[in-house]
Design an enzyme around this catalytic site. Structure first.
Site, PDB file in Angstrom:
ATOM      1  N   PHE A  51      14.525  -5.041  10.073  1.00  0.00           N
ATOM      2  CA  PHE A  51      15.200  -5.318   8.916  1.00  0.00           C
ATOM      3  C   PHE A  51      16.654  -5.072   9.439  1.00  0.00           C
ATOM      4  O   PHE A  51      17.580  -5.899   9.017  1.00  0.00           O
ATOM      5  CB  PHE A  51      14.886  -4.879   7.525  1.00  0.00           C
ATOM      6  CG  PHE A  51      15.497  -5.622   6.347  1.00  0.00           C
ATOM      7  CD1 PHE A  51      15.007  -6.899   6.419  1.00  0.00           C
ATOM      8  CD2 PHE A  51      16.186  -5.103   5.740  1.00  0.00           C
ATOM      9  CE1 PHE A  51      15.751  -7.705   5.095  1.00  0.00           C
ATOM     10  CE2 PHE A  51      17.022  -5.784   4.716  1.00  0.00           C
ATOM     11  CZ  PHE A  51      16.654  -7.086   4.407  1.00  0.00           C
TER      12      PHE A  51
ATOM     13  N   ARG B 218      19.772   5.824  16.297  1.00  0.00           N
ATOM     14  CA  ARG B 218      19.463   7.126  16.633  1.00  0.00           C
ATOM     15  C   ARG B 218      19.189   7.358  18.028  1.00  0.00           C
ATOM     16  O   ARG B 218      19.859   8.472  18.627  1.00  0.00           O
ATOM     17  CB  ARG B 218      18.798   7.971  15.708  1.00  0.00           C
ATOM     18  CG  ARG B 218      18.602   9.344  15.752  1.00  0.00           C
ATOM     19  CD  ARG B 218      17.542  10.004  14.901  1.00  0.00           C
ATOM     20  NE  ARG B 218      17.528   9.689  13.480  1.00  0.00           N
ATOM     21  CZ  ARG B 218      18.192  10.497  12.629  1.00  0.00           C
ATOM     22  NH1 ARG B 218      18.999  11.308  13.226  1.00  0.00           N
ATOM     23  NH2 ARG B 218      18.452   9.989  11.643  1.00  0.00           N
TER      24      ARG B 218
ATOM     25  N   LYS C  35       7.323  -4.431  -6.683  1.00  0.00           N
ATOM     26  CA  LYS C  35       6.631  -5.615  -5.925  1.00  0.00           C
ATOM     27  C   LYS C  35       5.956  -5.205  -4.805  1.00  0.00           C
ATOM     28  O   LYS C  35       4.990  -5.698  -4.402  1.00  0.00           O
ATOM     29  CB  LYS C  35       7.855  -6.628  -5.433  1.00  0.00           C
ATOM     30  CG  LYS C  35       8.703  -6.404  -4.672  1.00  0.00           C
ATOM     31  CD  LYS C  35       8.578  -6.433  -3.247  1.00  0.00           C
ATOM     32  CE  LYS C  35       9.369  -6.037  -2.199  1.00  0.00           C
ATOM     33  NZ  LYS C  35       9.016  -6.033  -0.861  1.00  0.00           N
TER      34      LYS C  35
ATOM     35  N   GLY D 293      15.930  -8.212  -2.294  1.00  0.00           N
ATOM     36  CA  GLY D 293      15.411  -9.420  -2.572  1.00  0.00           C
ATOM     37  C   GLY D 293      14.617 -10.133  -1.619  1.00  0.00           C
ATOM     38  O   GLY D 293      14.273  -9.444  -0.672  1.00  0.00           O
TER      39      GLY D 293
ATOM     40  N   SER E 212       4.409  -9.574   5.069  1.00  0.00           N
ATOM     41  CA  SER E 212       4.622  -8.587   4.358  1.00  0.00           C
ATOM     42  C   SER E 212       3.653  -7.441   4.871  1.00  0.00           C
ATOM     43  O   SER E 212       2.616  -7.474   4.802  1.00  0.00           O
ATOM     44  CB  SER E 212       4.333  -8.982   2.811  1.00  0.00           C
ATOM     45  OG  SER E 212       4.326  -7.638   2.127  1.00  0.00           O
TER      46      SER E 212
ATOM     47  N   SER F  33      12.812 -11.321   1.325  1.00  0.00           N
ATOM     48  CA  SER F  33      13.485 -11.592   2.754  1.00  0.00           C
ATOM     49  C   SER F  33      12.553 -11.018   3.733  1.00  0.00           C
ATOM     50  O   SER F  33      11.880  -9.796   3.476  1.00  0.00           O
ATOM     51  CB  SER F  33      14.841 -11.003   3.011  1.00  0.00           C
ATOM     52  OG  SER F  33      14.998  -9.565   2.581  1.00  0.00           O
TER      53      SER F  33
ATOM     54  N   LYS G  89      13.696  -0.190  -0.021  1.00  0.00           N
ATOM     55  CA  LYS G  89      13.082  -0.615  -1.651  1.00  0.00           C
ATOM     56  C   LYS G  89      11.939   0.311  -1.754  1.00  0.00           C
ATOM     57  O   LYS G  89      11.047   0.600  -1.116  1.00  0.00           O
ATOM     58  CB  LYS G  89      12.275  -2.069  -1.614  1.00  0.00           C
ATOM     59  CG  LYS G  89      13.285  -3.179  -1.308  1.00  0.00           C
ATOM     60  CD  LYS G  89      12.668  -4.305  -0.969  1.00  0.00           C
ATOM     61  CE  LYS G  89      13.734  -5.528  -0.534  1.00  0.00           C
ATOM     62  NZ  LYS G  89      13.080  -6.963  -0.319  1.00  0.00           N
TER      63      LYS G  89
ATOM     64  N   ASN H 257       3.408  -4.645   3.272  1.00  0.00           N
ATOM     65  CA  ASN H 257       2.562  -4.151   2.252  1.00  0.00           C
ATOM     66  C   ASN H 257       1.121  -4.981   1.817  1.00  0.00           C
ATOM     67  O   ASN H 257       0.137  -4.475   1.664  1.00  0.00           O
ATOM     68  CB  ASN H 257       3.471  -3.986   1.005  1.00  0.00           C
ATOM     69  CG  ASN H 257       4.391  -3.069   1.037  1.00  0.00           C
ATOM     70  OD1 ASN H 257       4.173  -1.862   0.975  1.00  0.00           O
ATOM     71  ND2 ASN H 257       5.742  -3.405   1.485  1.00  0.00           N
TER      72      ASN H 257
ATOM     73  N   ALA I 213      12.468  -9.988   8.032  1.00  0.00           N
ATOM     74  CA  ALA I 213      13.632  -9.918   9.019  1.00  0.00           C
ATOM     75  C   ALA I 213      13.645 -10.906  10.120  1.00  0.00           C
ATOM     76  O   ALA I 213      14.652 -11.486  10.325  1.00  0.00           O
ATOM     77  CB  ALA I 213      12.963  -8.558   9.809  1.00  0.00           C
TER      78      ALA I 213
END
Length: 317
Positions: A10, A29, A182, A127, A245, A129, A99, A247, A131
């Site tokens: 992302f 990093r 969400k 919101g 997604s 989206s 999030k 999740n 990547a």
């Protein structure tokens, strides 16, 4: 100029899109990852096939970051560690691009920023989206939530690109709770679909999940319009209906009783536990969140979870 800290999928996608509108520095990093991205002019490890625009610079030294806002594109549960390891950026705006709710403290992204960097204005970009869509230049609309309206307008202008349309709000709690809840509901929907319970069950979970989102957010002073917008309903619709997604895919693996790659960040897992604890403190009922925690902790299977939800007392919607 804008800097993006965090070269995951992302963060990289945001940097690619922003670099189409002006110079951007992407910080990683890992020095080896930085060298590879500089040589290949893409992030082959996290976002393969998406070449970097000419105006995207890669850095592993924080001293190379130009003046301007800093986007923190790190997972929610790693945000505190990231901030603790970073130098003092003074009053430069820090924009969270994650999030969720911190499991150890119950704090939101901007609350963690304000705790550790009280002199830095905090905002959140959130919101519906993915990547891949952002990096490919596909149209995407996001919400920029910032308590300072003037700064919000400035960040809105800076972060709008040819393919990202940024809307702004001063309702930070609404934007953050929408983005957190969400992800939990996406796990529930994924589990339902994985178990073969069908799209009607998914629709019910999304709708009642939205009710849980409203219940907590409104209690925390959020505005109902925010929850009906991109950072609430919009993100809920996207995350609960697409296998892009993480999740949702995690929930799918639960429903199918199949393995899941533990290296993949699933923000909703820790957030579900954090939300459950917060809801208990506030005296708020969040039954779907409760069963998602049970599924994650393996104290419930999908069949028992659905029975638990369906056997709740009948009431008005």
């Amino acid at each position: 100029m804008t800097s993006v800290l965090g070269a995951g999928a992302f963060g990289t996608a945001l940097a690619i899109s922003l670099a189409r509108a002006g110079h951007v520095t992407l910080w990683a990093r890992d020095a080896a990852q930085t060298r590879a991205m500089s040589h290949e002019r893409m992030n082959s490890a996290r976002l393969p096939g998406m070449p970097f625009p000419e105006d995207l610079s890669v850095a592993s030294s924080l001293n190379a970051l130009p003046d301007g806002p800093i986007l923190l594109a790190v997972p929610m549960q790693k945000l505190r560690d990231a901030l603790n390891s970073l130098p003092d950026f003074g009053d430069r705006p820090l924009v969270a691009c994650c999030k969720g709710i911190e499991l150890s403290t119950g704090k939101s992204p901007t609350q963690v920023i304000s705790e550790l960097r009280p002199q830095a204005p905090a905002a959140i970009l959130t919101g519906p989206s993915f990547a891949q869509d952002i990096a490919r230049g596909l149209p995407t609309a996001l919400t920029l939530a910032c308590a300072d309206e003037g700064l919000g307008k400035d960040l809105q202008a800076r972060l709008t690109t040819p393919n990202i349309r940024v809307y702004r709000t001063t309702d930070v709690p609404g934007a953050e709770i929408g983005g957190a809840v969400k992800n939990v509901m996406a796990i529930a929907c994924g589990a339902a679909i994985g178990a073969g319970l069908g799209d009607s069950a998914r629709a019910a979970l999304m709708t009642r999940g939205y009710a849980e989102m409203q219940r907590m957010a409104l209690e925390l002073g959020a505005q109902a319009d925010t929850l009906a917008g991109l950072s609430g309903f919009g993100d809920l619709a996207l995350t609960c209906t697409s296998e892009l997604s993480r999740n949702f895919r995690y929930g799918l693996s639960i429903g199918q009783a199949s393995g899941f790659d533990t290296s993949v960040t699933v923000e909703g897992a820790a957030t579900a536990r954090a939300l459950q604890a917060r809801a208990a403190e506030m005296g708020i009922e969040m039954p779907i969140t409760d069963v998602v925690v049970g599924l994650i902790d393996q104290t419930l299977d999908v069949s028992r979870a659905m029975s638990q939800l369906l056997s709740r007392p009948l009431k008005e919607e």
